[in-house]
Design a protein around this motif. Structure first.
Motif, PDB file in Angstrom:
ATOM      1  N   LEU A  91       0.806  -1.223   0.000  1.00  0.00           N
ATOM      2  CA  LEU A  91       0.000   0.000   0.000  1.00  0.00           C
ATOM      3  C   LEU A  91       0.840   1.274   0.000  1.00  0.00           C
ATOM      4  CD1 LEU A  91      -2.978  -0.825   2.373  1.00  0.00           C
ATOM      5  CD2 LEU A  91      -2.940  -0.749  -0.128  1.00  0.00           C
ATOM      6  N   GLU A  92       2.030   1.221   0.619  1.00  0.00           N
ATOM      7  CA  GLU A  92       2.862   2.424   0.649  1.00  0.00           C
ATOM      8  C   GLU A  92       3.397   2.786  -0.736  1.00  0.00           C
ATOM      9  OE1 GLU A  92       5.666  -0.948   2.049  1.00  0.00           O
ATOM     10  OE2 GLU A  92       3.541  -0.428   2.126  1.00  0.00           O
ATOM     11  N   HIS A  93       3.296   1.858  -1.685  1.00  0.00           N
ATOM     12  CA  HIS A  93       3.751   2.107  -3.051  1.00  0.00           C
ATOM     13  C   HIS A  93       2.598   2.475  -3.994  1.00  0.00           C
ATOM     14  CE1 HIS A  93       7.599   0.503  -1.809  1.00  0.00           C
ATOM     15  NE2 HIS A  93       7.019  -0.613  -1.427  1.00  0.00           N
ATOM     16  N   LEU A 116      -3.156  -7.323   5.363  1.00  0.00           N
ATOM     17  CA  LEU A 116      -2.323  -6.259   4.823  1.00  0.00           C
ATOM     18  C   LEU A 116      -1.168  -5.958   5.778  1.00  0.00           C
ATOM     19  CD1 LEU A 116      -5.268  -3.811   4.047  1.00  0.00           C
ATOM     20  CD2 LEU A 116      -4.102  -5.250   2.372  1.00  0.00           C
ATOM     21  N   THR A 117       0.010  -5.720   5.208  1.00  0.00           N
ATOM     22  CA  THR A 117       1.111  -5.180   5.992  1.00  0.00           C
ATOM     23  C   THR A 117       1.638  -3.950   5.263  1.00  0.00           C
ATOM     24  OG1 THR A 117       2.991  -6.346   4.974  1.00  0.00           O
ATOM     25  CG2 THR A 117       1.749  -7.542   6.658  1.00  0.00           C
ATOM     26  N   THR A 118       2.101  -2.986   6.022  1.00  0.00           N
ATOM     27  CA  THR A 118       2.632  -1.766   5.417  1.00  0.00           C
ATOM     28  C   THR A 118       3.591  -1.085   6.369  1.00  0.00           C
ATOM     29  OG1 THR A 118       2.017   0.281   4.252  1.00  0.00           O
ATOM     30  CG2 THR A 118       0.797  -0.242   6.252  1.00  0.00           C
ATOM     31  N   ASP A 119       4.403  -0.183   5.846  1.00  0.00           N
ATOM     32  CA  ASP A 119       5.346   0.557   6.673  1.00  0.00           C
ATOM     33  C   ASP A 119       4.601   1.529   7.585  1.00  0.00           C
ATOM     34  OD1 ASP A 119       7.409  -0.726   5.417  1.00  0.00           O
ATOM     35  OD2 ASP A 119       7.861   0.905   4.041  1.00  0.00           O
ATOM     36  N   ASN A 120       5.157   1.731   8.758  1.00  0.00           N
ATOM     37  CA  ASN A 120       4.593   2.656   9.732  1.00  0.00           C
ATOM     38  C   ASN A 120       5.322   3.991   9.605  1.00  0.00           C
ATOM     39  OD1 ASN A 120       3.736   4.013  12.065  1.00  0.00           O
ATOM     40  ND2 ASN A 120       3.716   2.140  13.290  1.00  0.00           N
ATOM     41  N   SER A 121       4.587   5.084   9.443  1.00  0.00           N
ATOM     42  CA  SER A 121       5.237   6.383   9.263  1.00  0.00           C
ATOM     43  C   SER A 121       6.076   6.774  10.480  1.00  0.00           C
ATOM     44  CB  SER A 121       4.189   7.464   8.973  1.00  0.00           C
ATOM     45  OG  SER A 121       3.289   7.611  10.047  1.00  0.00           O
ATOM     46  N   TRP A 122       5.756   6.230  11.658  1.00  0.00           N
ATOM     47  CA  TRP A 122       6.562   6.518  12.838  1.00  0.00           C
ATOM     48  C   TRP A 122       7.971   5.954  12.708  1.00  0.00           C
ATOM     49  CZ3 TRP A 122       6.200   9.928  16.507  1.00  0.00           C
ATOM     50  CH2 TRP A 122       4.966  10.503  16.791  1.00  0.00           C
ATOM     51  N   TRP A 123       8.098   4.881  11.916  1.00  0.00           N
ATOM     52  CA  TRP A 123       9.422   4.306  11.674  1.00  0.00           C
ATOM     53  C   TRP A 123      10.328   5.346  11.050  1.00  0.00           C
ATOM     54  CZ3 TRP A 123      10.387   1.982   6.380  1.00  0.00           C
ATOM     55  CH2 TRP A 123      11.692   1.551   6.249  1.00  0.00           C
ATOM     56  N   GLN A 124       9.808   6.027  10.019  1.00  0.00           N
ATOM     57  CA  GLN A 124      10.601   7.054   9.353  1.00  0.00           C
ATOM     58  C   GLN A 124      10.965   8.178  10.321  1.00  0.00           C
ATOM     59  OE1 GLN A 124      11.906   6.057   6.743  1.00  0.00           O
ATOM     60  NE2 GLN A 124      10.812   6.752   4.947  1.00  0.00           N
ATOM     61  N   THR A 125      10.014   8.594  11.144  1.00  0.00           N
ATOM     62  CA  THR A 125      10.254   9.682  12.097  1.00  0.00           C
ATOM     63  C   THR A 125      11.309   9.296  13.119  1.00  0.00           C
ATOM     64  OG1 THR A 125       7.971  10.438  11.843  1.00  0.00           O
ATOM     65  CG2 THR A 125       9.167  11.203  13.783  1.00  0.00           C
ATOM     66  N   LEU A 126      11.179   8.104  13.693  1.00  0.00           N
ATOM     67  CA  LEU A 126      12.114   7.664  14.726  1.00  0.00           C
ATOM     68  C   LEU A 126      13.508   7.414  14.160  1.00  0.00           C
ATOM     69  CD1 LEU A 126       9.783   5.285  16.754  1.00  0.00           C
ATOM     70  CD2 LEU A 126      10.624   7.531  17.453  1.00  0.00           C
ATOM     71  N   MET A 127      13.578   6.883  12.927  1.00  0.00           N
ATOM     72  CA  MET A 127      14.881   6.652  12.321  1.00  0.00           C
ATOM     73  C   MET A 127      15.571   7.971  12.004  1.00  0.00           C
ATOM     74  SD  MET A 127      15.480   3.478  12.411  1.00  0.00           S
ATOM     75  CE  MET A 127      16.900   3.303  11.358  1.00  0.00           C
ATOM     76  N   THR A 128      14.803   8.992  11.649  1.00  0.00           N
ATOM     77  CA  THR A 128      15.369  10.318  11.409  1.00  0.00           C
ATOM     78  C   THR A 128      15.933  10.895  12.698  1.00  0.00           C
ATOM     79  OG1 THR A 128      13.819  10.726   9.597  1.00  0.00           O
ATOM     80  CG2 THR A 128      14.884  12.648  10.585  1.00  0.00           C
TER      81      THR A 128
END
Length: 211
Positions: A91-93, A116-128
């Protein structure tokens, strides 16, 4: 809890328990067929899959009964044709996530399930944020691929519910990107299943049902 946020083989085995091995299964955005292989290993006997890339269609053919080239927003399948639809980190694509989930709803029979599985936007925030406390050599760089957008767990559930699905189970996948071991040590429970922390894991998994 079904534990559908676990590894592919375990998730596929759990799905077999939900719909049975004779269920007609559709995997959207199947890639090279990794989850198709897990479904086959779990005993599913009727697997159809599609992907937008021709090379993936060829690779997945070894693990499914039927594979075709297509996209999630315009699925070439009859309405109500399947008992289970699966989309793993797809879905993220999607250029139109609402249309994609709507199509998955359409091709399912009443009472059918979507996983369904998809990336969590918090992942991007925390990795930043993590980049401020780790040396550059340990920075994580996301793979170069088209990304339309990530979702929070709340946005994810709302997207699926808006299409008409009834959420059954939501789980985290991969743990919290920063401090996962510390959280699990302090709490004595996996972050992927914790009522609060599962909302901040790297990815998320959702099982939902078509009424």
């Amino acid at each position: 809890a079904l534990g559908l946020g676990s590894a592919p083989m375990k998730a596929a085995a759990k799905l077999r328990g939900v719909v049975g091995p004779q269920a007609r299964v559709l995997e959207a955005g199947c890639g090279s067929g990794g989850f198709c292989r897990a479904l086959r290993g779990a005993g599913f006997k009727n697997i159809t899959a599609f992907d937008i890339a021709e090379k993936n269609v060829a690779a997945a053919a070894a693990h499914a009964d039927k594979v075709f080239r297509g996209d999630c927003e315009h699925i070439e399948a009859e309405t109500g044709a399947y008992d289970l639809a699966v989309a793993i980190t797809v879905l993220e694509h999607a250029m139109e996530p609402e249309a994609a989930v709507g199509e998955l709803f359409r091709v399912l029979k009443p009472g059918g399930y979507v996983y369904l599985t998809t990336d969590n936007s918090w992942w991007q925030t925390l990795m930043t944020l993590k980049k401020f406390v780790t040396p550059p050599s340990r920075w994580y760089n996301r793979l170069a691929q088209p990304i339309d957008g990530d979702f929070t767990t709340w946005e994810f559930c709302r997207l699926v519910s808006k299409a008409g699905f009834m959420p059954v189970e939501l789980l985290g996948i991969g743990g919290v990107p920063v401090g996962n071991r510390l959280f699990e040590w302090c709490l004595g429970t996996p972050t992927t299943a914790h009522p609060i922390l599962k909302h901040f894991t790297t990815r998320m998994a959702l099982l939902a049902r078509k009424p």
